[in-house]
Enzyme design. Sequence first.
Site, mmCIF file in Angstrom:
data_model
loop_
_atom_site.group_PDB
_atom_site.id
_atom_site.type_symbol
_atom_site.label_atom_id
_atom_site.label_comp_id
_atom_site.label_asym_id
_atom_site.label_seq_id
_atom_site.Cartn_x
_atom_site.Cartn_y
_atom_site.Cartn_z
ATOM 1 N N ALA A 75 34.671 42.148 30.453
ATOM 2 C CA ALA A 75 33.910 40.784 30.556
ATOM 3 C C ALA A 75 34.439 39.824 29.926
ATOM 4 C CB ALA A 75 32.491 40.996 30.533
ATOM 5 N N LEU A 105 38.857 35.870 36.209
ATOM 6 C CA LEU A 105 38.872 34.524 36.454
ATOM 7 C C LEU A 105 40.203 33.861 36.107
ATOM 8 C CD1 LEU A 105 35.993 32.320 35.193
ATOM 9 C CD2 LEU A 105 38.460 31.715 34.535
ATOM 10 N N ASP A 163 46.226 42.488 35.737
ATOM 11 C CA ASP A 163 44.780 42.283 35.370
ATOM 12 C C ASP A 163 44.261 43.627 34.811
ATOM 13 O OD1 ASP A 163 42.231 41.318 34.727
ATOM 14 O OD2 ASP A 163 41.672 41.165 37.112
ATOM 15 N N LEU A 207 27.790 38.700 35.272
ATOM 16 C CA LEU A 207 28.839 38.868 36.346
ATOM 17 C C LEU A 207 29.306 40.240 36.627
ATOM 18 C CD1 LEU A 207 30.925 35.569 35.911
ATOM 19 C CD2 LEU A 207 29.629 36.135 38.019
ATOM 20 N N ALA A 208 29.671 40.917 35.346
ATOM 21 C CA ALA A 208 30.208 42.177 35.514
ATOM 22 C C ALA A 208 29.529 43.412 36.025
ATOM 23 C CB ALA A 208 30.721 42.648 34.232
ATOM 24 N N LEU A 209 27.883 42.999 35.420
ATOM 25 C CA LEU A 209 26.981 43.865 36.234
ATOM 26 C C LEU A 209 26.905 43.769 37.630
ATOM 27 C CD1 LEU A 209 24.103 43.749 33.420
ATOM 28 C CD2 LEU A 209 26.092 45.261 33.552
ATOM 29 N N LYS A 241 58.350 12.098 67.232
ATOM 30 C CA LYS A 241 58.921 13.551 67.584
ATOM 31 C C LYS A 241 58.916 14.400 66.228
ATOM 32 C CE LYS A 241 62.715 14.185 69.953
ATOM 33 N NZ LYS A 241 63.722 13.955 71.129
ATOM 34 N N ARG A 263 41.433 16.254 52.534
ATOM 35 C CA ARG A 263 42.328 17.318 52.947
ATOM 36 C C ARG A 263 43.153 18.039 51.926
ATOM 37 N NH1 ARG A 263 44.279 14.349 58.250
ATOM 38 N NH2 ARG A 263 42.838 15.125 59.790
#
EC number: 2.7.1.105
Lengths: 509, 162
Positions: free
Chosen positions: A93, A98, A173, A215-217, A416, A464
């Site tokens: 964590a 990320l 990671d 987040l980890a949980l 073209k 875009r």
Amino acid sequence: MPNVLSDDEELLNGLGSEIMKPSRQGNHMARTVKRWVNKERATTADLKNVNIDGVHGPVNTESYISPGQLYSTDSGNLFHAGRILVVLVGLPATSKTLLSVAITRYTRWLGVRTKSFHFSEYKESAKNIPSDYFCVVPTSKEGVAFVEKLRMQMLNDILAFFNDLSGQLAIYDALNIRKIDRKNLETTFSEIGVKVLFIESIVSDQEIMNRNIALALESNDYKGLSTDEAIDEYMRRLSVNEPYYEMMTHDEELSYIKYINLGKQIIVKDNIHGYLVNKIVFFLMNLRQKKGCVYFARCGTSDKDNYIHDEELNEEGIHYSQVLKDFVLQRIKQKRQAKKNSDSLVEVIDGSHDEDLKTSLIVWTGPRKRTHDTALFFSKEGIKVQQRSELRQLNPGSIADLTDQQIMDKFPSEYKESLKDPYHFRFPRAESYHDLAVRMEPLLLEMEHTSKDILIIAHESTLRVLYGYLMACTCVELPNLNFTRDKLVEISFSPFCNTVELLNIPLTS
Amino acid sequence: MTTSFYDLECKDKKGESFKFDQLKGKVVLIVNVASKCGFTPQYKELEELYKKYQDKGFVILGFPCNQFGKQEPGSDEQITEFCQLNYGVTFPIMKKIDVNGSNADSVYNYLKSQKAGLLGFKGIKWNFEKFLVDSNGKVVQRFSSLTKPSSLDQEIQSLLSK
């Protein structure tokens, strides 16, 4: 009427030079290979078919070219950088995933063949997982064997990525908290000519820590546990690994960056060199935790929808501007309220940092009147509106304000050619989408830097490019994205991927 | 029942009463400690802080607790011996207590009611969670196990100078 040279003729004579006789010897100005290798035919991409970004998609297509890519090579390596392994270092964590995903998105945008390898993903797809798999030094025999097996799988996949798929940048990671683990990685990859860069992520700020733990949980590791139980389990895992954590120091003689409290401080060891590595460092200096969303909207209409004249909004355009303002503000308020009421701890934490809209929403427009005037109602609400020159629309050059039929009549050979590669083709005195993407890079970095909600009101061509970056689109998809005036595009961030939602703007009311 | 920090009382390692009114005018750091925890090396930094600021009115109280991962299984004597031998701890170590649940010590019930911790929960989540109390008896900060004692130096310094 000047002669229009074919690609081959242009290459033979060199760009911008006088036409020379073919029989002349020793023409060193000529490019010996085409600029783009193995172009792929364009296909239509619809916004509605995809709502999760492509940052985790495969990069092993031979003909793959990225939106911000400046050139391509047979080997796939760019920026004279050779092959690089980025290794993340840190306790659970601390935002390692990320970082790996963000670096993947950015470097892929530049055209680098990048792939992240997440230990957590390997664990997810494994069978017979021992109970102490999360320990950097497991206590059980089964745990040791399991962790070692996963490490070997990861190493083999990274080697295959480099050797078989022409990968240039791999991101490893995992915790990597022990000196011996780091030394082994450096040794293994140095032997095959891969440069290794360590990025240590450190979190000491309580607020960031809270959010990261929340987040980890939410991951599968803690499924079935109550929040209270999950926190206890998290602390137990952290407690087990903490004694093995050896912070990176000069003594290890490795290249490393310390990324502290999500970019509030960055320490770069002085032996880091190389263009691509420094580009990654610069990117990290701009990367921040995102709390808001990014919104895309077209500008209001004018009478003639003309490029050459910088037109003002007509009545319909002014009405659109009013409706857009009301809709966006309502949506943001709705979303923040939903966060406060959410079951998700991450959302509750984000919602608890709710701020006055005047200070936490920013509106960017292009330099032209229609885009800026569309944002006037936001200005009247006290919300900051900035004109950005980077949001200047794609310059159509000689084909400005021409219909498709008129373009075909006037520039038949160019028309073209443009159908073969809409992304890179440049009409006379015009910009290509590629040119647009390259000049918009500073704005992308600035978006990464801000944690406010951002509304961007701009021409379809610039939207875009922005969408293409955030959603990791290919350059084949990008020219065919459709942005209509009845839709507000909302892009939300999470550490693992970005998601998009199309919201109907209620124009008929 | 309205309680002030200075009304609190607990037992020291010998089982004798330790009244908190003796802490008036001092800055106090209260830590639930354990001998077999991944964060146990934090004793070293706690002791460094204590030596640095003790003369200026700073006090650390360590409360052994065995509720998290069974990481403080020893007797009060064993705990004291462990701290002194391994980390040279000189700040007071209290009698072993519970910090959560129906048997939670009144000191911790008070502290938890003053400040929420990780993710907004009141309960102590692990060993080496820390409460910082100013010289007026107000609980001004609560830090998780993850916070290293050395990073509290600035906070302590500013509280001592008030």
